[in-house]
Design a protein around this motif. Structure first.
Motif, short mmCIF file in Angstrom:
data_model
loop_
_atom_site.label_atom_id
_atom_site.label_comp_id
_atom_site.label_asym_id
_atom_site.label_seq_id
_atom_site.Cartn_x
_atom_site.Cartn_y
_atom_site.Cartn_z
N VAL A 221 -93.86 50.52 100.18
CA VAL A 221 -92.58 50.96 100.76
C VAL A 221 -91.65 49.77 100.92
CG1 VAL A 221 -91.46 51.98 102.78
CG2 VAL A 221 -93.59 52.96 101.91
N LEU B 293 -89.77 48.51 97.94
CA LEU B 293 -88.64 49.31 97.46
C LEU B 293 -87.30 48.72 97.89
CD1 LEU B 293 -90.07 52.90 98.05
CD2 LEU B 293 -89.96 51.63 95.90
N THR C 212 -82.47 49.39 100.35
CA THR C 212 -81.81 50.68 100.11
C THR C 212 -82.73 51.85 100.40
OG1 THR C 212 -82.40 50.56 97.76
CG2 THR C 212 -80.22 49.76 98.40
N VAL C 213 -84.04 51.60 100.50
CA VAL C 213 -85.00 52.63 100.91
C VAL C 213 -85.45 52.40 102.35
CG1 VAL C 213 -87.31 53.57 100.51
CG2 VAL C 213 -85.81 53.07 98.57
N ILE D 31 -84.83 54.93 105.89
CA ILE D 31 -86.00 55.42 106.62
C ILE D 31 -85.90 55.00 108.09
CG2 ILE D 31 -88.50 55.18 106.88
CD1 ILE D 31 -88.67 54.93 103.83
N ILE E 259 -79.04 58.86 104.56
CA ILE E 259 -78.74 58.85 103.12
C ILE E 259 -77.39 58.18 102.87
CG2 ILE E 259 -78.33 60.28 101.09
CD1 ILE E 259 -81.25 60.11 102.06
N GLY F 44 -77.89 54.54 103.03
CA GLY F 44 -78.55 54.09 101.80
C GLY F 44 -77.58 53.99 100.64
N TRP G 145 -85.49 45.11 106.55
CA TRP G 145 -85.60 44.26 105.37
C TRP G 145 -85.38 42.79 105.72
CZ3 TRP G 145 -87.43 43.73 100.73
CH2 TRP G 145 -86.93 42.74 99.88
#
Length: 423
Positions: free
Chosen positions: A11, A14, A17-18, A22, A43, A46, A126
């Motif tokens: 995960v 990724l 952007t993912v 989440i 979304i 993202g 991230w």
């Protein structure tokens, strides 16, 4: 346990952007935002980051090639490659300490909010790579996992506190209500650059020089528009790189597109964040009536401002020039040239968009960053050993993002100081 770690690594691999959608979705549910609204917000965020990444990619691809050709044209002799923040982030996520640090970083943030040490809830998962990176450095230097955890948490605590301090300035200047920017490299450059910018604003003669997007536009009309400024800067960089007129104009168009599109991408991202921010504010007001909580997000939110991105673009040729003339520097700026607007985000906001003062402060900070990155190179190179594509380069590796960031460099020095205690 091993299978669970594999899923987590998948995960995380990724990318933001993912990961960020989440995180936004579950944060929204936690703050009692309706599932459908939280999903839509996640979304949208993202998609906003996809747009930002596309624009950054446009900037990096065009500016990176031009910068490299500029270096070759003027025959620069620099032996340490600036591999850029993506490689440093990948190495941090791939480090032996990454898996154990993820829950620790989250738990420490929640604890610090509980005891009222910080107002920032860092949901920019991230960018935990900044904390993991210093953890990896601490582990490489000392070989001790507990020291690695300590320095990663130390970095987190400092970054969250500094993000709190600068949040009102960031919110006012960039129009980001309820947001703070706890991006490790941005904070590191801001810690040095903001005081330097303040000192510059006190120097007789210089303090009265005011250059901002508004003053440029007022004096130069259409030539003061952000996209036209990008066009002009791009053409100049292209000509310095030895491009023909047509190719220089193509570069100018690309940088003009960055100046126009980046604020629009940030606007999309902010549309997604608004419901979450409102939900968090409502939730916290009902439970902690005297508390104010900031959502900690990527400094990418700040690079779309015309003043900040102008500062960043102007500093590109200046950075290359500084790399050549600074005694002792061995770093060839390349991978992080397109990331300079991240490093100047706090500086530009503190100078209220004064491009002249911000460029001077930015140049001084980057000069120091180049020397720190040079000193950081041996450990940075060792940290990159887990990434096959960099072991084939045959030269030392560093980056402005990690090696040139003051907080990370200071933690390197601290780790080297205590290393004998662990041997």
């Amino acid at each position: 346990m091993e299978k669970g770690l594999e899923i987590i690594q998948y995960v995380l691999g990724l990318g933001p952007t993912v990961i960020l959608p989440i995180a936004i979705f579950f944060i929204g549910l936690f703050f009692r935002v309706k599932p459908g609204r939280a999903f839509q917000s996640a979304i949208t965020v993202g998609i906003g980051f996809v747009g930002i990444n596309l624009v950054i990619g446009l900037l990096s691809e065009n500016l990176g090639v031009a910068s490299q050709q500029m270096v070759e044209r003027f025959g620069l002799e620099l032996t340490v490659i600036d591999a850029g923040w993506p490689s440093a982030a990948a190495a941090a996520w791939a480090s032996p300490v990454a898996a154990i640090l993820i829950p620790i970083i989250i738990a420490v943030n929640l604890f610090l909010i509980f005891i009222k040490f910080t107002k920032t809830l860092d949901i920019d998962i991230w960018n935990f790579h900044h904390f993991m990176g210093v953890g990896a450095v601490g582990y490489i230097v000392t070989g001790n996992i507990f020291w690695a955890i300590f320095v990663a948490v130390l970095m987190e605590v400092i970054v969250l506190k500094v993000a709190d301090m600068f949040a009102p300035t960031i919110q006012e200047f960039y129009g980001l209500p309820g947001i703070s920017l706890p991006t490790g490299a941005t904070v590191s450059y801001g810690l040095i650059g903001v005081p330097i910018g303040w000192l510059i604003s006190k120097i007789p003669g210089i303090k009265n020089i005011e250059i901002s997007p508004e003053t440029i536009q007022k004096r130069f009309g259409v030539f003061g528009e952000p996209m036209i400024m990008g066009l002009i800067i791009g053409i100049v960089i292209g000509l310095l790189a030895g491009y023909d007129v047509g190719s220089a104009f193509q570069l100018g168009i690309s940088l003009g597109a960055v100046m126009l599109l980046m604020p629009r991408m940030v606007k999309i991202l902010m549309e997604g964040l608004l419901p979450i921010s409102e939900g968090a504010r409502t939730y916290l007001q009902t439970r902690y009536k005297d508390r104010e909580i900031y959502l900690g997000l990527d400094a990418a939110l700040a690079i779309g401002h015309p003043a900040n991105i102008s500062v960043g673009l102007i500093l590109v040729p200046i950075t290359l020039f500084l790399a050549v003339i600074i005694p002792g520097n061995k770093v060839l700026p390349f991978g992080d040239l397109a990331t300079i607007p991240f490093y100047t985000a706090y500086i530009t906001a503190s100078r209220k968009g004064n491009i002249f003062h911000s460029v001077i402060a930015g140049a001084i900070v980057i000069s120091l960053g180049l020397l720190m990155a040079t000193n950081f190179a041996p450990v940075h190179t060792e940290m990159m050993q887990g990434l096959d594509q960099f072991t084939k380069l045959g030269s030392d590796i560093s980056s402005l993002d990690t090696g040139g960031a003051s907080l990370k460099w200071l933690i390197l020095k601290l780790s080297q100081l205590v290393a004998p205690l662990f041997n």
